[in-house]
Write a protein that holds these residues in place. Structure first.
Motif, PDB file in Angstrom:
ATOM      1  N   ALA A 180    -163.523   3.934 -28.309  1.00 54.81           N
ATOM      2  CA  ALA A 180    -162.741   5.063 -28.828  1.00 54.81           C
ATOM      3  C   ALA A 180    -162.717   6.195 -27.808  1.00 54.81           C
ATOM      4  O   ALA A 180    -161.745   6.946 -27.703  1.00 54.81           O
ATOM      5  CB  ALA A 180    -163.333   5.551 -30.146  1.00 54.81           C
ATOM      6  N   GLU A 181    -163.782   6.282 -27.015  1.00 55.31           N
ATOM      7  CA  GLU A 181    -163.807   7.303 -25.972  1.00 55.31           C
ATOM      8  C   GLU A 181    -162.793   6.974 -24.878  1.00 55.31           C
ATOM      9  O   GLU A 181    -162.173   7.863 -24.302  1.00 55.31           O
ATOM     10  CB  GLU A 181    -165.213   7.397 -25.355  1.00 55.31           C
ATOM     11  N   LYS A 182    -162.625   5.667 -24.627  1.00 52.86           N
ATOM     12  CA  LYS A 182    -161.681   5.247 -23.586  1.00 52.86           C
ATOM     13  C   LYS A 182    -160.261   5.704 -23.862  1.00 52.86           C
ATOM     14  O   LYS A 182    -159.490   5.937 -22.931  1.00 52.86           O
ATOM     15  CB  LYS A 182    -161.666   3.712 -23.472  1.00 52.86           C
ATOM     16  N   VAL A 183    -159.875   5.766 -25.139  1.00 55.39           N
ATOM     17  CA  VAL A 183    -158.526   6.236 -25.443  1.00 55.39           C
ATOM     18  C   VAL A 183    -158.519   7.732 -25.732  1.00 55.39           C
ATOM     19  O   VAL A 183    -157.499   8.298 -26.114  1.00 55.39           O
ATOM     20  CB  VAL A 183    -157.882   5.463 -26.621  1.00 55.39           C
ATOM     21  N   GLY A 184    -159.672   8.378 -25.561  1.00 51.54           N
ATOM     22  CA  GLY A 184    -159.712   9.835 -25.626  1.00 51.54           C
ATOM     23  C   GLY A 184    -159.768  10.426 -27.016  1.00 51.54           C
ATOM     24  O   GLY A 184    -159.570  11.626 -27.185  1.00 51.54           O
ATOM     25  N   GLY A 194    -174.412  10.885 -28.052  1.00 49.04           N
ATOM     26  CA  GLY A 194    -173.388  10.901 -29.083  1.00 49.04           C
ATOM     27  C   GLY A 194    -172.072  11.499 -28.624  1.00 49.04           C
ATOM     28  O   GLY A 194    -171.893  11.860 -27.462  1.00 49.04           O
ATOM     29  N   TYR A 195    -171.155  11.557 -29.576  1.00 50.18           N
ATOM     30  CA  TYR A 195    -169.784  11.957 -29.279  1.00 50.18           C
ATOM     31  C   TYR A 195    -169.332  13.029 -30.259  1.00 50.18           C
ATOM     32  O   TYR A 195    -169.912  13.190 -31.330  1.00 50.18           O
ATOM     33  CB  TYR A 195    -168.851  10.755 -29.430  1.00 50.18           C
ATOM     34  N   SER A 233    -153.727  13.457 -25.864  1.00 52.33           N
ATOM     35  CA  SER A 233    -154.693  12.466 -25.399  1.00 52.33           C
ATOM     36  C   SER A 233    -154.698  12.454 -23.880  1.00 52.33           C
ATOM     37  O   SER A 233    -153.652  12.613 -23.258  1.00 52.33           O
ATOM     38  CB  SER A 233    -154.300  11.065 -25.872  1.00 52.33           C
ATOM     39  N   PRO A 234    -155.872  12.243 -23.281  1.00 56.02           N
ATOM     40  CA  PRO A 234    -155.888  12.054 -21.828  1.00 56.02           C
ATOM     41  C   PRO A 234    -155.259  10.701 -21.492  1.00 56.02           C
ATOM     42  O   PRO A 234    -155.097   9.857 -22.370  1.00 56.02           O
ATOM     43  CB  PRO A 234    -157.379  12.050 -21.497  1.00 56.02           C
ATOM     44  N   GLU A 235    -154.910  10.506 -20.237  1.00 54.57           N
ATOM     45  CA  GLU A 235    -154.336   9.220 -19.849  1.00 54.57           C
ATOM     46  C   GLU A 235    -155.396   8.124 -19.982  1.00 54.57           C
ATOM     47  O   GLU A 235    -156.592   8.381 -19.849  1.00 54.57           O
ATOM     48  CB  GLU A 235    -153.827   9.293 -18.412  1.00 54.57           C
ATOM     49  N   SER A 236    -154.950   6.919 -20.277  1.00 48.00           N
ATOM     50  CA  SER A 236    -155.882   5.805 -20.438  1.00 48.00           C
ATOM     51  C   SER A 236    -155.191   4.543 -19.953  1.00 48.00           C
ATOM     52  O   SER A 236    -154.073   4.606 -19.444  1.00 48.00           O
ATOM     53  CB  SER A 236    -156.259   5.656 -21.914  1.00 48.00           C
ATOM     54  N   ASP A 237    -155.870   3.406 -20.140  1.00 47.93           N
ATOM     55  CA  ASP A 237    -155.249   2.151 -19.713  1.00 47.93           C
ATOM     56  C   ASP A 237    -153.932   1.893 -20.436  1.00 47.93           C
ATOM     57  O   ASP A 237    -153.073   1.182 -19.933  1.00 47.93           O
ATOM     58  CB  ASP A 237    -156.199   0.971 -19.981  1.00 47.93           C
ATOM     59  N   ILE A 238    -153.782   2.449 -21.634  1.00 46.98           N
ATOM     60  CA  ILE A 238    -152.537   2.178 -22.361  1.00 46.98           C
ATOM     61  C   ILE A 238    -151.614   3.393 -22.424  1.00 46.98           C
ATOM     62  O   ILE A 238    -150.509   3.295 -22.924  1.00 46.98           O
ATOM     63  CB  ILE A 238    -152.810   1.664 -23.799  1.00 46.98           C
ATOM     64  N   TYR A 239    -152.048   4.533 -21.931  1.00 47.64           N
ATOM     65  CA  TYR A 239    -151.197   5.722 -22.021  1.00 47.64           C
ATOM     66  C   TYR A 239    -151.064   6.406 -20.668  1.00 47.64           C
ATOM     67  O   TYR A 239    -152.048   6.914 -20.129  1.00 47.64           O
ATOM     68  CB  TYR A 239    -151.792   6.695 -23.046  1.00 47.64           C
ATOM     69  N   GLN A 240    -149.866   6.346 -20.110  1.00 46.55           N
ATOM     70  CA  GLN A 240    -149.581   7.098 -18.892  1.00 46.55           C
ATOM     71  C   GLN A 240    -148.344   7.939 -19.141  1.00 46.55           C
ATOM     72  O   GLN A 240    -147.309   7.414 -19.531  1.00 46.55           O
ATOM     73  CB  GLN A 240    -149.336   6.165 -17.698  1.00 46.55           C
ATOM     74  N   LYS A 241    -148.501   9.237 -18.901  1.00 48.12           N
ATOM     75  CA  LYS A 241    -147.390  10.142 -19.184  1.00 48.12           C
ATOM     76  C   LYS A 241    -146.149   9.790 -18.379  1.00 48.12           C
ATOM     77  O   LYS A 241    -145.039   9.945 -18.846  1.00 48.12           O
ATOM     78  CB  LYS A 241    -147.804  11.590 -18.871  1.00 48.12           C
ATOM     79  N   ARG A 242    -146.366   9.297 -17.157  1.00 46.99           N
ATOM     80  CA  ARG A 242    -145.206   9.085 -16.298  1.00 46.99           C
ATOM     81  C   ARG A 242    -144.312   7.952 -16.785  1.00 46.99           C
ATOM     82  O   ARG A 242    -143.211   7.777 -16.297  1.00 46.99           O
ATOM     83  CB  ARG A 242    -145.633   8.826 -14.853  1.00 46.99           C
TER      84      ARG A 242
END
Ligand SMILES: [Zn+2]
Length: 587
Positions: A180-184, A194-195, A233-242
């Motif tokens: 879950a941290e990976k997708v921000g 902890g988170y 959300s920050p960018e992740s393996d599945i989310y790139q703003k560009r």
């Protein structure tokens, strides 16, 4: 996973399941002469435009272009990946997938990331809809006058006040927190284990990819004292703003049908237009447009209207996006809202008709830029020399030589300078690719489509294609790759052709070619059509080369480069002779 590994499994499933039965469970279909037609579930269909062919096992919508086989239908309708579709349809068909065999559908490493986002989206949505904690979110939505249908369609949610609501929920549901941290969604604590939740006391807008999978979130404050206004959300393996647009999963069908996309700056603008009934919209996510964005848009339309605030910063932001659109060979239009007016306010104050007129009367970006620089020069804000420089800078973004020379002519008139003065300043970027104008356009021509339709219906004619350098003539990548498979292997069974391709575009091309009527039943006529298509494609390629050459010759003349001029003229003559030969053949 290649689909070839599963060919036997796929065929087994296709043999057991009827595409009509499957489609019927989602939309009603009626028998017509040759097959079935029904309302297409992939766009707002009012007049049945989806055709289903039981024998071929295919569907195709002749309005929005959706098409494919039973797998394509199920995958698209339910927003699944191919392996997921395979295992679900296998279940429906009563086919067991052997666990040990190679054909076990492996989940892609990203599928767990999508899944966690989907779980979170549902959690936020439930809070917004039902929980006491969601009250301020509900009030906010109500005040913004966003319809409840839109809120539902875009899965609005609410992240409640507090530091660990989501962390607790995920823990309770055994969702691994490190993922879950990976997708921000959550953030690692600095000083202790902890988170904590990234989004707190915010209205949540899930951001989806083209296929409707949640790839990230935007969170807007509901308490005006919270900073900042938006958290994404920050960018992740599945989310790139560009390469992400807000809302495109819902608006793509509308864009395709209206053959126009309205580009706005953020999801709030998107949502107010969409809920007012203007649905051919996309929003970038806090960046200006990129090449990746343009190639996504191009799947649905070549006509883009960029909507922006007519203040200095609005224009500046829009210019970057507009220049990228030009760079990629589109001719974007612009529509300006009065300073400080967002689309929402504009529609409330001026009405929908006036907004539609604004879009209808949008002008080309190049014209707009010319007018604006002239205006600024007249007001004494820039000198004539600066004006010339600004115009040259824009012209350099226009890559198509024909377009470029058109605008140079126009600029020369406006500036009252000889064209050569502009030519000599513009960097020669546009004419270096002299392989023909067809190469720069990614959209297929009707001739390419016709050729594919004939070949799909008369695959034996592939020998005829082999007599030509056909793959240099076909600019559209999907059509090119489908033809390549046909030429190489022929077609043993029409629907099996689909198995060779993973991309939706190819599936749509194939289903359209297979299900559209050609009106030709004898192979002689079909063969003549193939000859005609090839001749036409050769001619248009030659035309492209000739056009580009003419412009280079003009430039050489203006630069008084006699040797280059002579060389280019010879090239021109050779091509003209070639063209005459082809014209003879095309007759
Ligand atoms: Zn459709």
């Amino acid at each position: 996973m290649s689909k070839f590994n599963n060919e036997a499994l796929v065929n087994e499933i296709k043999g057991r399941l009827s595409i009509i039965n499957l489609v019927e469970s989602y939309t009603s279909v009626k028998k017509t002469g040759k097959g079935y037609v029904g309302l297409c579930p992939f766009h707002d269909d009012t007049n049945p435009s989806m055709h289903v062919d039981e024998d071929k096992g295919l569907f195709h919508c002749f309005s929005c272009g959706a098409g494919g086989d039973i797998f394509g239908f199920y995958m698209r309708y339910n927003n699944l990946t191919f392996p997921e579709t395979l295992s679900e349809l296998a279940k429906k068909a009563g086919v067991t997938i052997e666990k040990e065999s190679e054909s076990v559908p492996k989940k892609s490493p990203n599928s767990v990331l999508y899944k966690i986002n989907a779980v979170a989206a549902k959690y936020y949505r439930n809070i917004l809809q039902e929980s006491n904690q969601g009250k301020s979110g509900r009030e906010y939505v109500e005040n913004r006058k966003i319809s409840s249908e839109t809120a539902k369609e875009f899965i609005f949610g609410f992240a409640p006040e507090g530091w660990d609501n989501l962390v607790k929920f995920l823990t309770k549901n055994k969702v691994p927190l490190n993922i879950a941290e990976k997708v921000g969604l959550i953030v690692k604590r600095n000083n202790s284990d902890g988170y904590y939740d990234r989004f707190r006391n915010r209205l949540m807008f899930p951001i989806c990819n083209v296929d409707g999978k949640v790839i990230g979130f935007g969170g807007r404050r509901v308490d005006e004292e919270d900073e900042p206004k938006y958290i994404n959300s920050p960018e992740s393996d599945i989310y790139q703003k560009r390469k992400s647009f807000y809302g495109i999963n819902k608006s793509k069908g509308h864009i395709r049908r209206e053959d126009r996309a309205i580009l706005v700056e953020g999801y709030t603008d998107f949502l107010s237009l969409y809920s007012s009934g203007i649905k051919n919209v996309v929003a970038s996510l806090g960046t200006s447009l990129t090449r990746e964005h343009v190639s996504i848009l191009r799947r649905y339309t070549n006509n883009v209207v960029v909507l922006f605030d007519s203040d200095e910063s609005g224009r500046k932001a829009a210019k970057k996006s507009l220049d990228v659109l030009l760079d990629e060979g589109l001719l974007p239009h612009v529509a300006e809202l009065p300073p400080g007016k967002d689309p929402d306010l504009y529609i409330i104050e001026e009405g929908l008709d006036k907004f539609n007129a604004l879009i209808e009367n949008s002008i080309s970006w190049v014209d707009f830029w010319f007018d604006m620089t002239r205006d600024r020069q007249k007001k004494g804000m820039i000198t004539r020399k600066q004006m010339l420089e600004e115009i040259v800078e824009l012209i350099e973004h226009i890559k198509d030589p024909v377009e470029r020379s058109f605008w140079i002519k126009k600029a020369a008139q406006m500036l009252s300078v000889p064209e050569s003065q502009i030519y000599s300043r513009v960097k020669r970027g546009g004419t270096q690719n002299r392989t023909g104008a067809t190469k720069t356009k990614q959209t297929y021509s009707n001739t390419e489509k016709l050729l594919l339709t004939v070949l799909v219906k008369f695959p034996d004619l592939r020998v005829q294609l082999n007599e030509h350098q056909w793959n240099e003539l076909i600019a559209d990548r999907s059509i090119n790759s489908v033809l390549e498979v046909i030429v190489e292997k022929g077609i043993s069974d029409p629907s099996s052709l689909l198995l060779s391709f993973d991309d939706k575009e190819a599936h749509e091309m194939i289903s359209e070619a297979l299900l559209s009527s050609l009106g030709v039943s004898d192979v002689e006529t079909a063969s003549k059509i193939v000859e005609g298509c090839i001749a036409k494609l050769k001619l248009s390629k030659l035309d492209g080369k000739l056009k580009a050459l003419r412009i280079e010759i003009d430039e050489a003349v203006k630069e008084k480069n006699v040797q280059l001029e002579k060389q280019l003229l010879e090239e021109y003559r050779d091509l003209t002779i070639q063209k005459q030969r082809e014209e003879g053949r095309a007759l």
